[in-house]
Design a protein around this motif. Structure first.
Motif, mmCIF file in Angstrom:
data_model
loop_
_atom_site.group_PDB
_atom_site.id
_atom_site.type_symbol
_atom_site.label_atom_id
_atom_site.label_comp_id
_atom_site.label_asym_id
_atom_site.label_seq_id
_atom_site.Cartn_x
_atom_site.Cartn_y
_atom_site.Cartn_z
ATOM 1 N N LEU A 162 -6.680 -9.656 16.153
ATOM 2 C CA LEU A 162 -6.225 -11.011 16.483
ATOM 3 C C LEU A 162 -4.721 -11.162 16.200
ATOM 4 O O LEU A 162 -3.991 -11.767 16.991
ATOM 5 N N ILE A 163 -4.281 -10.618 15.079
ATOM 6 C CA ILE A 163 -2.861 -10.685 14.724
ATOM 7 C C ILE A 163 -2.028 -9.984 15.789
ATOM 8 O O ILE A 163 -1.010 -10.518 16.247
ATOM 9 N N LEU A 164 -2.456 -8.803 16.197
ATOM 10 C CA LEU A 164 -1.716 -8.058 17.220
ATOM 11 C C LEU A 164 -1.685 -8.810 18.543
ATOM 12 O O LEU A 164 -0.655 -8.862 19.218
ATOM 13 N N ARG A 165 -2.811 -9.399 18.919
ATOM 14 C CA ARG A 165 -2.852 -10.181 20.161
ATOM 15 C C ARG A 165 -1.875 -11.349 20.102
ATOM 16 O O ARG A 165 -1.114 -11.593 21.029
ATOM 17 N N SER A 176 -2.302 -3.460 21.116
ATOM 18 C CA SER A 176 -3.592 -3.371 20.441
ATOM 19 C C SER A 176 -3.669 -2.030 19.727
ATOM 20 O O SER A 176 -2.758 -1.222 19.806
ATOM 21 N N VAL A 177 -4.773 -1.823 19.033
ATOM 22 C CA VAL A 177 -5.016 -0.556 18.339
ATOM 23 C C VAL A 177 -6.188 0.113 19.044
ATOM 24 O O VAL A 177 -7.221 -0.516 19.282
ATOM 25 N N SER A 178 -6.015 1.380 19.374
ATOM 26 C CA SER A 178 -7.073 2.087 20.086
ATOM 27 C C SER A 178 -8.084 2.738 19.141
ATOM 28 O O SER A 178 -9.178 3.087 19.562
ATOM 29 N N GLY A 179 -7.720 2.897 17.869
ATOM 30 C CA GLY A 179 -8.676 3.454 16.918
ATOM 31 C C GLY A 179 -7.996 3.985 15.670
ATOM 32 O O GLY A 179 -6.777 4.023 15.569
ATOM 33 N N VAL A 180 -8.819 4.379 14.722
ATOM 34 C CA VAL A 180 -8.343 4.954 13.460
ATOM 35 C C VAL A 180 -8.077 6.439 13.681
ATOM 36 O O VAL A 180 -8.857 7.130 14.342
ATOM 37 N N LEU A 181 -6.988 6.918 13.109
ATOM 38 C CA LEU A 181 -6.650 8.340 13.173
ATOM 39 C C LEU A 181 -7.341 9.033 11.993
ATOM 40 O O LEU A 181 -6.779 9.191 10.910
ATOM 41 N N ALA A 182 -8.580 9.432 12.210
ATOM 42 C CA ALA A 182 -9.422 9.982 11.142
ATOM 43 C C ALA A 182 -8.808 11.220 10.499
ATOM 44 O O ALA A 182 -8.950 11.432 9.286
ATOM 45 N N LEU A 187 -0.042 2.201 13.396
ATOM 46 C CA LEU A 187 -0.107 1.052 12.505
ATOM 47 C C LEU A 187 -0.681 1.563 11.199
ATOM 48 O O LEU A 187 -1.782 2.126 11.168
ATOM 49 N N LEU A 188 0.074 1.411 10.128
ATOM 50 C CA LEU A 188 -0.384 1.839 8.810
ATOM 51 C C LEU A 188 -0.913 0.615 8.072
ATOM 52 O O LEU A 188 -0.177 -0.336 7.812
ATOM 53 N N ILE A 189 -2.190 0.645 7.775
ATOM 54 C CA ILE A 189 -2.860 -0.471 7.109
ATOM 55 C C ILE A 189 -3.070 -0.035 5.661
ATOM 56 O O ILE A 189 -3.968 0.757 5.359
ATOM 57 N N SER A 190 -2.216 -0.543 4.773
ATOM 58 C CA SER A 190 -2.200 -0.096 3.373
ATOM 59 C C SER A 190 -3.107 -0.946 2.495
ATOM 60 O O SER A 190 -3.363 -2.117 2.787
ATOM 61 N N ASN A 191 -3.534 -0.328 1.389
ATOM 62 C CA ASN A 191 -4.341 -0.994 0.360
ATOM 63 C C ASN A 191 -5.671 -1.500 0.897
ATOM 64 O O ASN A 191 -6.108 -2.610 0.583
ATOM 65 N N THR A 192 -6.321 -0.696 1.695
ATOM 66 C CA THR A 192 -7.613 -1.074 2.258
ATOM 67 C C THR A 192 -8.513 0.148 2.307
ATOM 68 O O THR A 192 -8.221 1.171 1.701
ATOM 69 N N ASN A 193 -9.598 0.033 3.059
ATOM 70 C CA ASN A 193 -10.516 1.156 3.255
ATOM 71 C C ASN A 193 -11.315 0.909 4.527
ATOM 72 O O ASN A 193 -11.238 -0.163 5.131
ATOM 73 N N LEU A 194 -12.090 1.890 4.910
ATOM 74 C CA LEU A 194 -12.866 1.786 6.145
ATOM 75 C C LEU A 194 -13.927 0.693 6.062
ATOM 76 O O LEU A 194 -14.235 0.033 7.054
ATOM 77 N N ALA A 231 -3.797 3.858 12.130
ATOM 78 C CA ALA A 231 -4.429 3.543 13.407
ATOM 79 C C ALA A 231 -3.406 3.783 14.511
ATOM 80 O O ALA A 231 -2.195 3.731 14.273
ATOM 81 N N VAL A 232 -3.889 4.026 15.706
ATOM 82 C CA VAL A 232 -3.020 4.363 16.834
ATOM 83 C C VAL A 232 -2.880 3.147 17.746
ATOM 84 O O VAL A 232 -3.877 2.566 18.183
ATOM 85 N N PHE A 233 -1.614 2.789 18.026
ATOM 86 C CA PHE A 233 -1.339 1.687 18.948
ATOM 87 C C PHE A 233 -1.658 2.101 20.386
ATOM 88 O O PHE A 233 -1.574 3.275 20.744
ATOM 89 N N SER A 234 -1.951 1.120 21.206
ATOM 90 C CA SER A 234 -2.198 1.341 22.631
ATOM 91 C C SER A 234 -0.907 1.699 23.373
ATOM 92 O O SER A 234 -0.945 2.306 24.437
ATOM 93 N N ARG A 235 0.210 1.310 22.797
ATOM 94 C CA ARG A 235 1.532 1.607 23.352
ATOM 95 C C ARG A 235 2.539 1.463 22.228
ATOM 96 O O ARG A 235 2.212 0.953 21.159
ATOM 97 N N ARG A 236 3.757 1.888 22.471
ATOM 98 C CA ARG A 236 4.794 1.749 21.456
ATOM 99 C C ARG A 236 5.145 0.259 21.308
ATOM 100 O O ARG A 236 5.418 -0.421 22.296
ATOM 101 N N PRO A 237 5.121 -0.268 20.085
ATOM 102 C CA PRO A 237 5.469 -1.682 19.892
ATOM 103 C C PRO A 237 6.943 -1.928 20.201
ATOM 104 O O PRO A 237 7.793 -1.071 19.936
ATOM 105 N N GLN A 238 7.215 -3.076 20.756
ATOM 106 C CA GLN A 238 8.590 -3.474 21.030
ATOM 107 C C GLN A 238 9.222 -3.964 19.732
ATOM 108 O O GLN A 238 8.521 -4.391 18.810
#
Length: 146
Positions: A102-105, A16-22, A82-89, A42-49
């Motif tokens: 949902l995608i991450l889950r 999961s993502v714990s939050g945005v790295l402001a 997690l880098l979420i490109s071409n978007t905004n807050l 955004a910061v992952f809850s753990r390192r992705p496999q």
């Protein structure tokens, strides 16, 4: 102290993502010169496999984003971010963050199921091999040189 068992439990927990790295947002955000679209880290809850990274970078993820109206958005993994490109807050708050969750889950569940299936296959192959060796031992034991 972290034990091997603790590491295994974390690896099996849902990604999961714990939050945005402001602090890593564009420095001019919110000014007249600031971008309207940018990369949100955004910061992952753990390192992705590795398998989770493959699934996240795959065509299925791009399709889900496009189907939801986010065809320009791209998800990329960089270490524990997690880098979420071409978007905004604003987009994230309006629903994109929920979709990413949902995608991450789903990716986490799929990778876990694949690990379980692979483990079951290995267990079954181990049983077949054990039976083969037992059969050979019994056949060899029946041979007598009298």
């Amino acid at each position: 102290m972290t034990t091997i068992q603790d590491s295994a439990v974390r690896a099996d927990s849902a990604l999961s993502v714990s939050g945005v790295l402001a602090s890593a947002l564009p420095h001019d955000l919110g000014t007249a010169q600031g971008p309207t679209r940018y990369t949100v880290p955004a910061v992952f809850s753990r390192r992705p496999q590795p398998r989770e990274v493959d699934l996240l970078h795959g065509a299925g993820t791009r399709q889900r984003l496009a189907d939801a109206g986010y065809s320009d958005v791209e998800l990329r993994v960089s270490d524990r971010r997690l880098l979420i490109s071409n978007t905004n807050l604003v987009d994230l708050k309006a629903g994109l963050a929920h979709l990413v969750g949902l995608i991450l889950r789903d990716i986490s569940n799929q990778a876990a199921q694949e690990r379980t299936d692979h483990s079951n296959e290995l267990d079954a192959l181990g049983l077949v091999e054990e039976e083969r060796r037992g059969s050979l031992r019994r056949a060899a034991a029946e041979i007598h040189f009298d």
